[in-house]
Motif scaffolding. Structure first.
Motif, short mmCIF file in Angstrom:
data_model
loop_
_atom_site.label_atom_id
_atom_site.label_comp_id
_atom_site.label_asym_id
_atom_site.label_seq_id
_atom_site.Cartn_x
_atom_site.Cartn_y
_atom_site.Cartn_z
N ALA A 1 0.80 -1.19 0.01
CA ALA A 1 0.05 0.00 -0.06
C ALA A 1 0.92 1.37 0.04
N ILE A 2 1.97 1.28 0.74
CA ILE A 2 2.98 2.37 0.69
C ILE A 2 3.33 2.70 -0.75
N LEU B 1 1.24 5.66 6.18
CA LEU B 1 -0.28 5.54 5.97
C LEU B 1 -0.87 4.92 7.33
N VAL B 2 -2.18 5.42 7.43
CA VAL B 2 -2.80 5.27 8.92
C VAL B 2 -3.58 4.03 8.86
N ALA B 3 -4.34 3.80 7.63
CA ALA B 3 -5.20 2.54 7.82
C ALA B 3 -4.69 1.17 7.98
N PRO B 4 -3.59 0.67 7.32
CA PRO B 4 -2.85 -0.52 7.81
C PRO B 4 -2.72 -0.70 8.79
N SER B 5 -2.01 0.53 9.82
CA SER B 5 -1.54 0.43 11.04
C SER B 5 -2.87 0.31 11.93
N VAL B 6 -3.90 0.99 11.57
CA VAL B 6 -5.10 0.63 12.54
C VAL B 6 -5.61 -0.86 12.38
N ALA B 7 -5.54 -1.08 11.09
CA ALA B 7 -5.96 -2.51 10.98
C ALA B 7 -5.28 -3.47 11.99
N VAL B 8 -3.87 -3.22 11.90
CA VAL B 8 -2.99 -4.23 12.90
C VAL B 8 -3.64 -4.16 14.23
N ALA B 9 -3.90 -2.97 14.83
CA ALA B 9 -4.22 -2.81 16.22
C ALA B 9 -5.59 -3.62 16.30
N HIS C 1 4.05 11.91 9.35
CA HIS C 1 4.90 10.64 9.72
C HIS C 1 5.89 10.92 10.89
N TYR C 2 6.57 12.18 10.79
CA TYR C 2 7.68 12.32 11.74
C TYR C 2 7.09 13.14 12.94
N GLN C 3 5.71 13.34 13.00
CA GLN C 3 5.21 14.09 14.35
C GLN C 3 5.79 13.65 15.75
N PRO C 4 6.20 12.18 15.96
CA PRO C 4 6.38 11.87 17.17
C PRO C 4 7.74 12.56 17.35
N PHE C 5 8.55 12.84 16.42
CA PHE C 5 9.97 13.49 16.54
C PHE C 5 9.87 14.99 16.76
N LEU C 6 8.80 15.39 16.15
CA LEU C 6 8.58 17.04 16.26
C LEU C 6 7.76 17.60 17.35
N SER C 7 6.50 18.22 17.05
CA SER C 7 5.80 18.64 18.19
C SER C 7 5.12 17.59 18.92
N GLY C 8 4.96 16.55 18.41
CA GLY C 8 4.14 15.38 19.09
C GLY C 8 5.18 14.63 20.01
N HIS C 9 6.40 15.25 20.18
CA HIS C 9 7.21 14.18 20.79
C HIS C 9 6.81 13.82 22.37
N GLU C 10 6.56 14.97 22.85
CA GLU C 10 6.20 14.67 24.48
C GLU C 10 5.15 13.95 24.68
N GLN C 11 4.19 13.95 23.85
CA GLN C 11 2.75 13.08 24.04
C GLN C 11 3.17 11.66 23.31
N ALA C 12 3.85 11.53 22.57
CA ALA C 12 4.42 10.31 22.13
C ALA C 12 5.10 9.63 23.35
N VAL C 13 6.10 10.26 23.91
CA VAL C 13 7.18 9.66 24.78
C VAL C 13 6.10 9.32 25.92
N ALA C 14 5.19 10.12 26.49
CA ALA C 14 4.46 9.58 27.43
C ALA C 14 3.64 8.69 27.41
N ALA C 15 3.08 8.56 26.44
CA ALA C 15 2.25 7.20 25.85
C ALA C 15 2.85 5.98 25.84
N GLU C 16 4.31 6.15 25.37
CA GLU C 16 5.15 4.80 25.30
C GLU C 16 5.66 4.47 26.52
#
Length: 304
Positions: free
Chosen positions: A140-141, A250-258, A273-288
């Motif tokens: 799909a990618i 892509l989002v859909a294949p990953s949601v299907a995995v979950a 794609h890179y939001q966890p390394f950018l402004s979403g970093h703190e939210q991603a780290v906290a969740a992980e």
């Protein structure tokens, strides 16, 4: 930011993988690697430091033929070998001081996020897994990537892949192609996300030794890799983190995995794609970190 780490090496197949070992204090261990041809420093440093600061041992490694790892020819990405590197890393992590072999987790993003899905589905030594913006379905990618590329550039990339593959059969050096580029240039990825690669992974050229190229032959095989198809075999806890505007993995294949994994958790962030390394970093780290603490450290209640 923790700087307490040491370089280590472990055997995998016909080579040794170079890695950073961050000693931990809580018995848990997180094994990490970067995405497609992304070495361990740009690919894992921002998250590895945070996991280590939280007490987890971290083993962040380079796949064979990349970065500090051995193996030739250089910059050749082979899925089968990279999966074997993950299996070798799991065995090596269990020997590190202070690591409980029953508390080993995997973390990967993009292509290595797909590797995490594949390995977690098959290796029962994995206690938990985090797949961050994973390449769950590369077929799909590839189809999606074509929307952001010109037909001529796609044809040229395929041609270089064929020439490189044939050259490899007779021992010629790899024909390298940039990992990312503008639309119309010959590069593996020309999506809008691709233009944020340096901003996200290599700001200010922080990692000048990272060679952002790979052997063109990989373009011929990527579409055959679909690690999400076997995700239903994953029995350990799985965290899938997706970004809703991801134009690369892509989002859909990953949601299907979950949806297919009994013990999966899905986290959705806005951005690319890179939001966890950018402004979403703190939210991603906290969740992980929350996921790792709950599934590697929390003890089940005693039977009454």
């Amino acid at each position: 930011m923790s700087v307490n780490r040491e370089k280590v090496r472990f055997a995998s197949g016909d080579a040794e993988c170079g890695a950073w070992h961050y000693p931990g204090t809580n018995g848990g261990c997180v094994i990490m690697a970067g995405g497609f041809a992304v070495t361990k420093e740009p690919g894992t440093d921002p998250f590895a430091h945070r996991f280590a600061d939280a007490g987890f041992t971290v083993l962040a490694f380079d796949h064979r033929r990349l970065g500090d790892s051995g193996g030739r020819p250089r910059q050749v990405v082979r899925i089968k070998d990279e999966l074997a590197d993950w299996n070798a890393a799991i065995g090596f992590a269990a020997t590190l001081p202070g690591v409980d072999p029953a508390k080993v987790a995997l973390w990967g993003f993009s292509l290595s996020g797909g590797h995490v899905l594949h390995v977690a589905a098959r290796d029962r030594r994995v206690a938990a897994a985090i797949a961050q913006t994973p390449n769950a379905d590369c077929q799909a990618i590839v189809r999606n990537a074509a929307r952001y590329q010109t037909p001529l550039a796609m044809l040229r990339l395929t041609g270089r892949g064929v020439i490189d593959a044939l050259g490899g059969l007779v021992g010629r050096p790899p024909l390298l192609v940039p990992l990312n580029g503008e639309r119309g240039t010959v590069a593996f990825l020309t999506t809008p996300d691709a233009l944020e690669t340096d901003k996200a992974l290599n700001p200010g050229n922080r990692y000048p030794d990272w060679q952002q190229e790979a052997a063109a032959r990989f373009a011929l095989s990527l579409g055959f890799y679909r690690p999400g198809r076997d995700a239903s075999r994953i029995t350990c806890p799985l965290l899938v983190l997706v970004c809703d505007q991801d134009r690369s993995a892509l989002v859909a294949p990953s949601v299907a995995v979950a949806d297919s994994v009994a013990r999966a958790e899905l986290i959705r962030l806005p951005g690319g794609h890179y939001q966890p390394f950018l402004s979403g970093h703190e939210q991603a780290v906290a969740a992980e970190l929350s996921f790792l603490r709950r599934h590697l450290l929390d003890q089940p209640p005693a039977d009454s």
